[in-house]
Write an enzyme that holds these catalytic residues in place. Structure first.
Site, PDB file in Angstrom:
ATOM      1  N   ASN A 248       0.828  -1.201   0.000  1.00  0.00           N
ATOM      2  CA  ASN A 248       0.000   0.000   0.000  1.00  0.00           C
ATOM      3  C   ASN A 248       0.869   1.260   0.000  1.00  0.00           C
ATOM      4  OD1 ASN A 248      -2.275   1.717   0.261  1.00  0.00           O
ATOM      5  ND2 ASN A 248      -2.173   1.617   2.489  1.00  0.00           N
TER       6      ASN A 248
ATOM      7  N   PHE B  11      -0.134   5.146  10.363  1.00  0.00           N
ATOM      8  CA  PHE B  11      -1.277   4.255  10.548  1.00  0.00           C
ATOM      9  C   PHE B  11      -1.274   3.250   9.408  1.00  0.00           C
ATOM     10  CE2 PHE B  11      -5.899   3.292  10.326  1.00  0.00           C
ATOM     11  CZ  PHE B  11      -5.988   2.688  11.567  1.00  0.00           C
ATOM     12  N   ALA B  12      -0.680   2.091   9.648  1.00  0.00           N
ATOM     13  CA  ALA B  12      -0.496   1.075   8.617  1.00  0.00           C
ATOM     14  C   ALA B  12      -1.786   0.278   8.429  1.00  0.00           C
ATOM     15  CB  ALA B  12       0.650   0.137   8.996  1.00  0.00           C
ATOM     16  N   HIS B  13      -2.179   0.074   7.166  1.00  0.00           N
ATOM     17  CA  HIS B  13      -3.393  -0.672   6.875  1.00  0.00           C
ATOM     18  C   HIS B  13      -3.434  -0.990   5.387  1.00  0.00           C
ATOM     19  CE1 HIS B  13      -4.392   3.461   5.846  1.00  0.00           C
ATOM     20  NE2 HIS B  13      -5.336   2.989   5.056  1.00  0.00           N
ATOM     21  N   ALA B  14      -4.356  -1.849   5.019  1.00  0.00           N
ATOM     22  CA  ALA B  14      -4.649  -2.149   3.620  1.00  0.00           C
ATOM     23  C   ALA B  14      -6.143  -2.409   3.521  1.00  0.00           C
ATOM     24  CB  ALA B  14      -3.848  -3.359   3.149  1.00  0.00           C
TER      25      ALA B  14
END
Length: 269
Positions: free
Chosen positions: A53, A69-72
């Site tokens: 990402n 803020f790590a996310h996928a």
């Protein structure tokens, strides 16, 4: 208002690590992802998706100074909604123009785009409060961090900045308006920004005039015709290009001051 216990439920003590050594941003994201895997929240494939990402969309996940803020996107690699908290021993650079270096990485894995909305609002309020944010930075143990996440946070006291209504000037139209907050995947950083925007609108007493919606880059292009403006990161603004409505870049998604200024610019107040 979201209960802080919902946030602490999503981030158990076991999902909190302090003074983690990471050689670079990839290592920092991997450390947060490993905690999700260890807790049965997601698989290694999701950690790879979080890294990809950033590689594809840029460092827009660094939504405040020192905070990523790590996310996928929700995917089969997510087994249940959960989060992890990694405070780094030494800050690392993600390549963000203003918010590097990063010392805190919080990772989110969500089964759908709505499962965590309240928790995101709660986390945004915590990090926007200077005293609480400092306490989280100083917390000596995962248990201490968890207690702060589980505690009540007093709203910052501030008088409404304006008692008027939108539509008196600028590019906005009369009637109920919509402002979109946009991120690459629509499930994480855009919700942080929406929470901050809602807080400012509440202070202005403009909530009855303006609705807000968190969305992703693909959906935002289609929804732009319904909105009067978009608020997003510099990286996502570049990706969006010209969508026919004003796009306001917000560097710190937890800063009510910055969002307040963007609204004033938009509505000429």
């Amino acid at each position: 208002m979201a209960r802080m216990s919902e946030l602490s439920d999503l981030i158990p003590v076991e999902a909190i690590r302090l003074d983690v050594a990471a050689p670079d941003w990839q290592g920092a994201v991997r450390a947060a992802g490993d905690l999700l895997v260890a807790g049965g929240v997601s698989t290694d494939a999701y950690t790879q998706e979080m890294t990809r990402n950033v590689e594809e969309n840029g460092p827009y996940i660094v939504i405040a100074p020192g905070f990523a803020f790590a996310h996928a996107r929700p995917s089969p690699a997510v087994q249940r909604t959960g989060m992890s908290w990694v405070r780094l021993a030494t800050p690392v650079n993600f390549g963000h123009e203003t918010n590097d270096p990063v010392h805190l990485v919080v990772a989110l894995a969500a089964t759908d785009s709505g499962a965590h909305t309240q928790a995101m609002g709660a986390l945004a309020r915590l990090l926007a409060d200077g005293d609480t944010s400092a306490a989280l930075d100083r917390a000596p143990t995962p248990q201490a961090v968890h207690r702060i996440l589980a505690g009540d946070t007093a709203e910052q006291a501030a008088a409404p900045r304006s008692e008027g209504s939108p539509g008196g000037g600028g590019s906005a139209k009369h009637g109920m308006h919509k402002i979109l907050t946009v991120c690459g995947n629509g499930v994480g950083t855009s919700l942080f920004l929406k929470s901050t925007l809602d807080k400012v609108l509440d202070r202005w007493k403009w909530g009855r005039f303006i609705t807000t919606e968190a969305t992703d880059t693909i959906s935002a292009k289609g929804k732009a015709s319904e909105a009067v403006a978009i608020m997003t990161s510099r990286e996502i603004a570049r990706t969006l290009g010209d969508v026919g409505i004003p796009v306001r870049v917000i560097e710190d998604f937890t800063s009510t001051k910055e969002v307040d200024s963007a609204l004033r610019d938009l509505y000429d107040v």
